[in-house]
Design an enzyme around this catalytic site. Structure first.
Site, PDB file in Angstrom:
ATOM      1  N   GLY A  38     107.770  64.765 121.807  1.00 14.81           N
ATOM      2  CA  GLY A  38     107.537  66.336 121.869  1.00 14.81           C
ATOM      3  C   GLY A  38     106.375  66.186 122.751  1.00 14.81           C
ATOM      4  O   GLY A  38     105.311  65.587 123.070  1.00 14.81           O
ATOM      5  N   GLN A  93      99.429  70.435 127.319  1.00 15.12           N
ATOM      6  CA  GLN A  93      99.286  68.960 127.326  1.00 15.12           C
ATOM      7  C   GLN A  93      99.339  68.344 128.685  1.00 15.12           C
ATOM      8  O   GLN A  93      98.977  67.441 129.294  1.00 15.12           O
ATOM      9  CB  GLN A  93     100.058  68.027 126.621  1.00 15.12           C
ATOM     10  N   CYS A  97      99.580  61.422 119.199  1.00 14.97           N
ATOM     11  CA  CYS A  97      99.718  62.695 119.960  1.00 14.97           C
ATOM     12  C   CYS A  97      99.531  61.967 121.301  1.00 14.97           C
ATOM     13  O   CYS A  97      98.667  60.939 121.808  1.00 14.97           O
ATOM     14  CB  CYS A  97      98.659  63.557 119.805  1.00 14.97           C
ATOM     15  N   LEU A  98     100.411  62.451 122.415  1.00 17.58           N
ATOM     16  CA  LEU A  98     100.206  61.744 123.558  1.00 17.58           C
ATOM     17  C   LEU A  98      98.909  62.034 124.297  1.00 17.58           C
ATOM     18  O   LEU A  98      98.541  61.357 125.196  1.00 17.58           O
ATOM     19  CB  LEU A  98     101.393  62.074 124.631  1.00 17.58           C
ATOM     20  N   HIS A 100     103.483  70.149 114.807  1.00 16.74           N
ATOM     21  CA  HIS A 100     102.486  69.530 115.723  1.00 16.74           C
ATOM     22  C   HIS A 100     102.582  70.315 117.182  1.00 16.74           C
ATOM     23  O   HIS A 100     101.418  70.488 117.712  1.00 16.74           O
ATOM     24  CB  HIS A 100     103.183  68.012 115.885  1.00 16.74           C
ATOM     25  N   GLU A 101     103.614  70.542 117.778  1.00 16.86           N
ATOM     26  CA  GLU A 101     103.678  71.063 119.185  1.00 16.86           C
ATOM     27  C   GLU A 101     103.071  72.534 119.010  1.00 16.86           C
ATOM     28  O   GLU A 101     102.526  72.956 119.872  1.00 16.86           O
ATOM     29  CB  GLU A 101     104.909  71.021 119.899  1.00 16.86           C
ATOM     30  N   HIS A 120      99.483  72.749 119.173  1.00 11.99           N
ATOM     31  CA  HIS A 120      98.935  72.676 120.537  1.00 11.99           C
ATOM     32  C   HIS A 120      98.745  74.066 121.130  1.00 11.99           C
ATOM     33  O   HIS A 120      97.891  74.181 121.940  1.00 11.99           O
ATOM     34  CB  HIS A 120      99.744  71.702 121.290  1.00 11.99           C
TER      35      HIS A 120
HETATM   36 ZN    ZN Z   1     100.286  66.165 120.406  1.00  9.66          ZN
END
Ligand code: ZN
Length: 173
Positions: A50, A55, A95-96, A137-138, A141
């Site tokens: 995701g 991000q 998390c990226l 999670h997304e 953000h």
């Molecule tokens: Zn993340």
């Protein structure tokens, strides 16, 4: 936007843009489609499931996801909002934007979400387990919330060094 699209990259903690509350998407133009395409490319390159618009430094309420890696499972959620949640699940998340950090996060087990697609059409979705976890999670953000905000004391200790290194790298030390 298309000129700058190819320059978009995944931004890393502690970039302050990751802490901003994002604005609703109101312009369902082809540029939005192109942004989603670029986000899918970056998500795949990074082997993620995701990726939220903030991000990549775009402060809009939108995220892309693919929980299997199969092209047919690409999904885009624009202006998502939860309308129902039920139960709890525990699981490890990364998390990226926070490389090499994994923490235990408690999430709702089942969630119902309303979101628009790239054409602005609104749909209702219900899911559980991994998909419900990715949605939460997304969506975090989009509100400037990171997995770090869900950490327990043990994870806080375990991740301290890595976070300090990321902070030093961001400052250019
Ligand atoms: Zn993340």
């Amino acid at each position: 936007m298309s000129d700058t699209l190819s320059q978009l990259q995944i931004i890393l903690y502690p970039d302050p843009r990751l802490r901003r509350k994002c604005e609703p998407v109101t312009d369902f133009s082809p540029e939005l489609n192109a942004l989603a395409g670029r986000m899918f490319d970056l998500m795949r390159e990074a082997k993620g499931v995701g990726l939220a618009a903030p991000q990549v430094g775009v402060l809009l309420r939108m995220f892309v996801m693919n929980h299997t890696g199969e092209p047919g499972d690409d999904r885009v959620f624009v202006n998502p909002r939860f309308v129902d949640r039920d139960g709890w699940q525990e699981g490890e998340e990364g998390c990226l934007s926070i490389p090499d950090v994994r923490v235990q996060v408690r999430r709702a087990a089942t969630v119902k979400l309303i979101a628009q697609d790239l054409a602005g059409v609104e749909y209702e979705y219900t899911s559980e387990e991994l998909i419900a976890r990715i949605w939460q999670h997304e969506t975090d953000h989009l509100n400037g919330v990171l997995i770090l905000d869900h950490m327990r004391p043990t994870d806080r200790i375990a991740t301290k060094k890595t976070l300090k290194e990321l902070e030093a790298r961001y400052r250019g030390d």
